[in-house]
Design an enzyme around this catalytic site. Structure first.
Site, PDB file in Angstrom:
ATOM      1  N   SER A 302      -0.301  -0.187  -0.211  1.00 46.75           N
ATOM      2  CA  SER A 302      -1.111   0.484   0.789  1.00 46.75           C
ATOM      3  C   SER A 302      -2.348   1.153   0.203  1.00 46.75           C
ATOM      4  O   SER A 302      -3.282   0.477  -0.211  1.00 46.75           O
ATOM      5  CB  SER A 302      -0.226   1.486   1.534  1.00 46.75           C
ATOM      6  OG  SER A 302      -0.772   1.793   2.783  1.00 46.75           O
ATOM      7  N   ASP A 313     -13.165  -5.981  -6.164  1.00 48.71           N
ATOM      8  CA  ASP A 313     -14.211  -6.725  -5.460  1.00 48.71           C
ATOM      9  C   ASP A 313     -15.603  -6.332  -5.945  1.00 48.71           C
ATOM     10  O   ASP A 313     -16.518  -7.168  -5.971  1.00 48.71           O
ATOM     11  CB  ASP A 313     -14.105  -6.494  -3.952  1.00 48.71           C
ATOM     12  CG  ASP A 313     -13.013  -7.340  -3.315  1.00 48.71           C
ATOM     13  OD1 ASP A 313     -12.292  -8.037  -4.056  1.00 48.71           O
ATOM     14  OD2 ASP A 313     -12.875  -7.308  -2.073  1.00 48.71           O
ATOM     15  N   LYS A 327       0.913  -4.335   1.542  1.00 53.27           N
ATOM     16  CA  LYS A 327       0.897  -3.642   2.837  1.00 53.27           C
ATOM     17  C   LYS A 327      -0.550  -3.422   3.258  1.00 53.27           C
ATOM     18  O   LYS A 327      -1.228  -2.536   2.751  1.00 53.27           O
ATOM     19  CB  LYS A 327       1.627  -2.309   2.760  1.00 53.27           C
ATOM     20  CG  LYS A 327       1.636  -1.596   4.117  1.00 53.27           C
ATOM     21  CD  LYS A 327       2.298  -0.257   4.024  1.00 53.27           C
ATOM     22  CE  LYS A 327       2.201   0.437   5.380  1.00 53.27           C
ATOM     23  NZ  LYS A 327       0.801   0.763   5.733  1.00 53.27           N
TER      24      LYS A 327
END
Length: 452
Positions: A302, A313, A327
């Site tokens: 999460s 990224d 999640k």
């Protein structure tokens, strides 16, 4: 109408900082099919009313009306997905206390699996961790009362309580023939979510165990302390998110922002396009551009996946370890008024800056590192992941589940940490340390590279 809500991302139970949003009345234009659907819904509600009245009048013992309603609400929510649930007034208060990072209890993050309580991870320096409770342990009894039939919130409520009171847990542990009985003394659990130390005289190691209201401030404090202690010879930072079950969305955003100068951190997308929200970084890298290594494993879920995904990224960090939990959904805490508790409702999915959903897939590390596991623990060192949870939100494409979550108790045996140290010292680079292509996880050269 103004309504207070909180946004959380986690695998077990925590809370959130309050935010505000405005709901606008929606124009209703119903065709014949919509009217038919509405009529069918009201027929079902009439059915519920009939069943409710029959239970009230004919059940062998007089039931508590409030409990009947709460059980019905709880059943409706838990039937949606593994992370939506109903919190009664006490559970809601407890969640708010836990969000602040202090409560009376045992110090374990738990989830519900097949009607039993499964340990996600013990919190460092708590009664549970000191007693040897381990990730993936199954708790079957609390003070000789079976947990089968309890909701997750009910089980958590039983484990919490006044400081210095005792509770007995019966634990089933894979690889052990007989159940384990453990008696714990509840303590004042101050969730110190950020811990730090110096590695090899020139590396700042920072472990984040959960994302509560103190996490970002704790991170800033430890970065400043380590930077001052190490001085000019500082090689870089290791951010350890292994077995971090998540927490507050806002804290995940601000922690990510601490390492970024600009760009998107995360987007959340609800059922309707107009509900999409994007969170972006502000200028000011807390680490002044120093190299960053992020450690993840099967217990990283999460909010910790938001941080790892954002830094990966943006090529701001090299991600090392094993595939994370997966999640990728957001829960909103919706208070129901004084004395009525709150809903924990899944309201959105979140996406990394590249537009990737990790729901039921997880974050794939740039460099996969499997730990050497003692023989007696080999049968229970993997975490099944989001994709294995019954009723989980589906994702496009192949879902992935199962990843090693073992972290050696002694740092000298920690292969992921050793590799992070080597990377920061220039002994190895991302390409040479990456696994050979050919499995599910490609070599690091097939992925965005960290700028370190």
């Amino acid at each position: 109408m103004m309504r207070k809500t909180s946004v959380i991302l986690l695998s077990a139970a925590t809370g959130a900082a309050l935010t505000l949003f405005v709901t606008q009345p929606r124009a209703v234009f119903m065709g014949s099919s919509a009217r038919a659907a509405t009529a069918d819904t009201y027929r079902q509600l009439n059915l519920f009313g009939d069943v409710f009245e029959r239970v009230r009048s004919d059940y062998v013992e007089k039931p508590d009306d409030t409990k009947l309603i709460e059980s019905a609400i709880s059943g409706m929510l838990t039937g949606l997905d593994p992370h939506s649930s109903y919190m009664d007034a006490k559970s809601f208060r407890d969640m708010q206390v836990q969000t602040r990072g202090e409560f009376g209890g045992l110090g374990i993050e738990v989830t519900m699996e097949d009607g039993l309580i499964k340990v996600v991870s013990p919190i460092d320096d708590t009664p549970a961790s000191r007693a040897g409770v381990m990730a993936n342990d199954i708790i079957t009894n609390l003070d000789d009362e079976a947990v089968q039939g309890l909701t997750l919130n009910q089980a958590v409520e039983k484990m919490r309580g006044p400081v210095n009171t005792k509770i007995k847990l019966k634990i089933i542990r894979k690889g052990q023939d007989n159940p384990i009985d453990v008696t714990l003394v509840r303590d004042n659990i101050r969730v110190r979510s950020v811990r730090a130390r110096i590695e090899q005289d020139d590396i700042a190691y920072i472990r984040i165990t959960t994302f509560n209201e103190q996490t970002t401030e704790g991170l800033k404090r430890e970065v400043a302390n380590l930077s001052n202690q190490i001085g000019d010879k500082l090689k870089g930072y290791v951010i350890d998110l292994r077995n971090n079950p998540g927490g507050l969305l806002e804290e995940a955003v601000t922690v990510s922002d601490s390492f970024l100068e600009k760009g998107e951190i995360v987007s959340t997308r609800g059922r309707n396009a107009e509900e999409t929200q994007r969170r972006t970084a502000h200028s000011g890298d807390l680490t002044k551009g120093k190299p960053v290594i992020v450690l993840v494993n099967g217990g990283s879920a999460s909010a910790s996946e938001i941080v790892a995904g954002a830094l990966q990224d943006h090529k701001r960090a090299t991600i090392v370890g094993t595939r994370s939990f997966g999640k990728g959904s957001v829960q909103t805490i919706i208070p129901l008024g004084s004395g009525n508790g709150a809903l924990r409702l899944t309201t959105a999915r979140y996406y990394t800056p590249s537009g990737k959903s990790i729901q039921a897939k997880g974050i794939v590390p740039d460099i996969e590192v499997l730990q050497d596991v003692p023989d007696e623990l080999k049968s229970r060192t993997d975490t099944k992941g989001e994709a294995s949870l019954r009723g989980h939100l589906k994702n496009d494409g192949d879902e992935k589940t199962g990843s090693q979550s073992y972290v050696p108790p002694d740092a000298k045996d920690d292969k992921a940490l050793k590799l992070a140290d080597d990377l920061l010292h220039g002994i190895k680079n991302s390409a040479s340390a990456a696994p050979t292509p050919g499995g599910d996880d490609k070599a690091a050269t097939d992925k965005p590279k960290a700028a370190n």
